[in-house]
Design an enzyme around this catalytic site. Structure first.
Site, PDB file in Angstrom:
ATOM      1  N   ASP A 364       0.857  -1.177   0.000  1.00 35.08           N
ATOM      2  CA  ASP A 364       0.000   0.000   0.000  1.00 35.08           C
ATOM      3  C   ASP A 364       0.897   1.231   0.000  1.00 35.08           C
ATOM      4  OD1 ASP A 364      -2.342   1.630   0.423  1.00 35.08           O
ATOM      5  OD2 ASP A 364      -1.739   1.772   2.511  1.00 35.08           O
ATOM      6  N   ASN A 703      -8.435  -1.146   4.459  1.00 32.30           N
ATOM      7  CA  ASN A 703      -8.617  -1.463   3.040  1.00 32.30           C
ATOM      8  C   ASN A 703      -7.509  -2.363   2.494  1.00 32.30           C
ATOM      9  OD1 ASN A 703      -6.719   0.608   3.335  1.00 32.30           O
ATOM     10  ND2 ASN A 703      -7.127   1.423   1.311  1.00 32.30           N
TER      11      ASN A 703
END
Length: 827
Positions: A364, A703
């Site tokens: 990420d 997420n």
């Protein structure tokens, strides 16, 4: 209750679980054969090692379960206060029933899932941290039911008569659908909708609020915290899979040896003198036994004689090596972060060696490659760039000091944009205790701080303050801001259309003091541009694209003015959707979609999320880097959806394979604006390629959980976006930079160590049993053991297990500093 066992079911349940392992079950069968059949070795030779393995594993699992029992009792036996007959009654938290009204004080943890009824705050709000649930360290604001906010004493709350209807318990922390019907004497019942903003979750902590009252809706195993409980990762390492393959090969060797010896025995005994020598005549029972039965018993006897080729203690040794080895990761001082006062965390020790075989790393960006520390950099209004501090002479389009001009928009548009930044958010004001004499902030010299679940929102509010518009807080549903003329403006907050990852935007509807109705919206450019006038896009898009290329986080800001008729329709539709118990989210989304249409674009913002130190971020731990060409690929989420979810058209079905081949030839692939599911799809796509390369995913937010769970190894970062990622990961580290040592040093060493451990076990057992096999040629295949029973018993348990265990924990064939400084050694 999270433990797996109770006092009564531990023994049968644990034994059942252990004998599901094929090796344990195999040795149980061998032991039973030794007991039943007249075999050349004592049952003790197989029974004692098996008993040792089963006992050690049972003690380890029992101890871990006892720790879970102890942790549960600390929670279940804690005292809480229930309001009954206008008085507080003390109870244990496990005795709370649905419908009980619970009082929770500041810094206490909610004992069950509660509907928020009232608080010590006049406006009926409270601040909550959910660190133990999703790790979010930022404060979240929750709101009491509108009609119960005044019931803030024991006597008042006891007068409440109401019915709550809500959905069945479900694990999603951010979803809740319900409604409360309040009954009053001589009045019609009042129905109010209930959503996630009204639900206080078990495990969350009350902050900066003296006390709250809530009614229990979910208790025990029905709370969202309990429904989210997950056991240890069920991922299996490549080494463990290879062990099973080795076992099958060695089992075939064992069967072959037993078959050869059985066959040669009967060839040898085909000579009557060899079959029945004068000094060892057969009994009548032996002569009458069927030859097939004798051959089968002889085969079993040879199986027992040679069964030590299968290393019975290897599983427990490997498990101890992984368990004890994981402490070295936790104890590593170089992976300790002084800022959060925490080090690395091992959630599962089953994958230590997998850290040394990673070929592809998926990471990420926000909070992982960046610090998640947001700073407002610049903005554009109607295509005009605004940067740095304002000049009182020329408006805030001029930079102080160097006096750089970028052109400027109309004054009214500048103020509209800044008002949008001050109003379109969910930021709350936190006032210092010493400054709470006169209520909410009213003077510039007040000391306060902004509180929000998103650092982006705080950065934007501070950005507006930098240019002369200051958000002063929310009081009685009125938002206060101070403009550039030091005047206080009031706006009635009518509705908040909350942000969600699907819409990727949020909106507020406010009413000015003159009665004007305004909708302000902010969100991603891909979400805003299709909903504004097309002729307004291009002048702003240029700035958004440039800021994105510079690495800034961009948001677009839009607005529209509503007529009273339009607002009445929106208000009615929103209230109807909020009251729905079925398909509430879909109905709300439909209203949001209709409301956020035909807007006018005002401008865009650029926020910087500072990068982490990149001296440790050269992820050369990936095997693919040596084979890659020196170029990269950039792709966005919408394009990915076309590639990963192609239409039925035959030409489009090949896109996924083409995309994969391009990715595998790249040094790096940058995927922008991806949904959580798309992250997992990318990992799965690479993971399932030819050769099944080992993948690693690292992230710090909720997420990122899907891709962390999808990869062979999942790494969570204890970041500012919360710790849901670290709680669902296999390993957690404070910073991205710690990944370097975790892979290049710990991963490499554990892979080499366990490889030596497994190979040693199979090698030494093969060497141990080969003389026994050869000895049969010299003893007439009479199943005579070569080794003493005590030596057979202790060989695997002590003589050969403990030295290799110490070696597999402490061996460093290359210095750690050398490993971390030269990534090519990882290969």
């Amino acid at each position: 209750l999270s433990p797996q066992y109770t006092l009564w079911n531990f023994l049968p349940k644990n034994l059942f679980e252990q004998f599901r392992r094929i090796a344990n079950f195999y040795f149980l069968i061998i032991f039973l054969v030794q007991v039943i059949v007249d075999t050349p070795t004592s049952p003790v030779t197989s029974g004692l090692p098996l008993f040792f393995v089963i006992t050690v594993t049972a003690i380890k699992q029992g101890y871990e379960d006892w720790l879970r029992h102890r942790a549960d009792n600390e929670v279940n036996k804690s005292n809480v206060f229930i309001v009954e007959n206008a008085k507080q009654v003390q109870k244990e938290s496990e005795k709370i029933k649905v419908g009980d009204i619970v009082e929770v004080k500041a810094d206490e943890t909610f004992p069950c899932d509660l509907i928020f009824l009232a608080s010590s705050s006049i406006d009926g709000t409270c601040y909550v941290t959910t660190a133990s649930l999703d790790g979010e360290s930022n404060f979240k604001t929750h709101y009491a039911v509108r009609d119960t906010t005044v019931l803030c004493t024991d006597e008042a709350i006891d007068t409440l008569t109401a019915t709550i209807e809500c959905e069945q318990p479900q694990p999603d922390l951010y979803k809740f659908v319900g409604r409360i019907i309040i009954y009053r004497s001589n009045q019609e019942p009042v129905a109010r909708s209930l959503g996630p903003e009204n639900l206080l979750l078990k495990g969350a902590t009350l902050k900066n609020t003296k006390k709250i009252y809530g009614v229990a809706v979910y208790t025990g195993m029905e709370t969202k915290m309990a429904l989210n409980y997950q056991g240890k990762s069920q991922k299996r390492s490549a080494v463990e899979k290879s062990i099973n393959a080795f076992l099958i090969v060695y089992l075939c060797i064992l069967l072959s040896k037993a078959t050869v010896c059985t066959t040669l025995k009967y060839v040898w005994q085909s000579n009557p003198f060899n079959d029945e020598p004068w000094y060892n005549e057969k009994t009548k029972k032996e002569r009458d036994t069927f030859k097939v039965l004798r051959m089968f018993t002889d085969f079993l006897s040879f199986m027992v004689l040679f069964n030590f080729i299968i290393p019975v203690s290897m599983y427990v040794t490997v498990e101890m090596q992984k368990f004890l080895g994981s402490f070295f990761i936790s104890w590593d001082k170089e992976m300790y972060d002084e800022e959060i006062k925490e080090g690395a965390l091992v959630n599962t020790s089953d994958l230590n060696e997998e850290l040394g075989q990673v070929e592809y790393v998926f990471t990420d960006k926000t909070g992982t490659l960046t610090e998640n520390s947001m700073e407002f950099i610049e903005c554009c209004i109607d295509g005009h760039k605004y940067k740095d501090c304002i000049s009182e002479v020329d408006g805030f389009s001029q930079a102080d000091g160097s006096l750089k001009y970028y052109g400027k928009a109309e004054k009214s548009r500048e103020e509209l944009f800044l008002r949008a930044l001050c109003l379109c958010h969910t930021v709350q004001i936190q006032i210092k205790e010493a400054d709470q004499v006169d209520g909410l902030i009213g003077r510039p010299e007040r000391k306060y701080s902004y509180v929000s679940s998103s650092p982006d929102e705080i950065a934007l509010v501070k950005g507006a303050e930098k240019y002369g518009f200051t958000f002063l807080g929310l009081e009685n549903n009125f938002m206060k801001i101070r403009n550039q003329k030091n005047e206080t403006e009031m706006y009635q907050l009518l509705h908040v259309l909350n942000f969600d990852p699907v819409r990727r935007r949020m909106s507020v509807i406010v009413r000015t003091t003159t009665g004007k109705l305004l909708l302000f919206c902010k969100g991603a450019d891909s979400s805003i541009f299709p909903r504004v006038q097309q002729e307004e896009i291009q002048q702003t898009k240029v700035h958004v694209d440039r800021n994105a290329m510079d690495g800034y986080r961009t948001l677009c800001v839009a607005f529209k003015e509503l007529t009273q008729k339009e607002y009445d329709k929106i208000d009615r539709q929103l209230n109807e959707a909020k009251m729905a118990l079925q398909d509430r989210e879909e109905k709300m989304a439909k209203v949001f979609e209709d409301t956020e249409a035909d807007m006018h674009l005002i401008g865009a913002t650029a926020v910087e999320d500072s990068l982490i130190s990149f001296q440790t971020c050269a992820l050369l731990c990936s095997r693919s880097w040596t084979l890659s060409q020196e170029y990269g690929l950039i792709i966005d989420g919408s394009t990915l959806s076309l590639i990963l979810n192609p239409s039925q058209d035959s030409s489009s079905s090949n896109y996924k394979n083409i995309f994969l081949q391009i990715c595998l030839k790249c040094t790096a692939v940058l995927c922008c604006r991806m949904a959580p599911l798309q992250k997992a799809q990318i990992v799965r796509m690479v993971k399932n390629t030819k050769g099944s390369p080992i993948t690693l995913s690292i992230g710090d937010g909720a997420n990122d959980v899907s891709m962390i769970l999808e990869a062979h190894v999942g790494i969570g970062i204890k970041g500012k976006e919360g710790r849901q990622a670290s709680r669902n990961s296999d390993y957690a580290v404070p910073k991205f930079k710690h990944l370097r040592k975790l892979l290049l040093a710990h991963g490499h060493l554990y892979y080499v160590r366990i490889a030596h451990l497994v190979q040693y076990f199979f090698y030494k057992n093969l060497c141990f049993i080969l003389p026994q096999f050869l000895y049969q040629f010299f003893c007439g295949f009479s199943q005579q053991p070569l080794y003493d029973a005590a030596y057979l018993t202790m060989y695997n348990i002590c003589f050969t297990s403990l030295p290799i265990l110490a070696y597999s924990l402490l061996e460093q064939h290359i210095n750690i500093d050398t490993l971390t400084s030269d990534p090519q050694l990882y290969m």
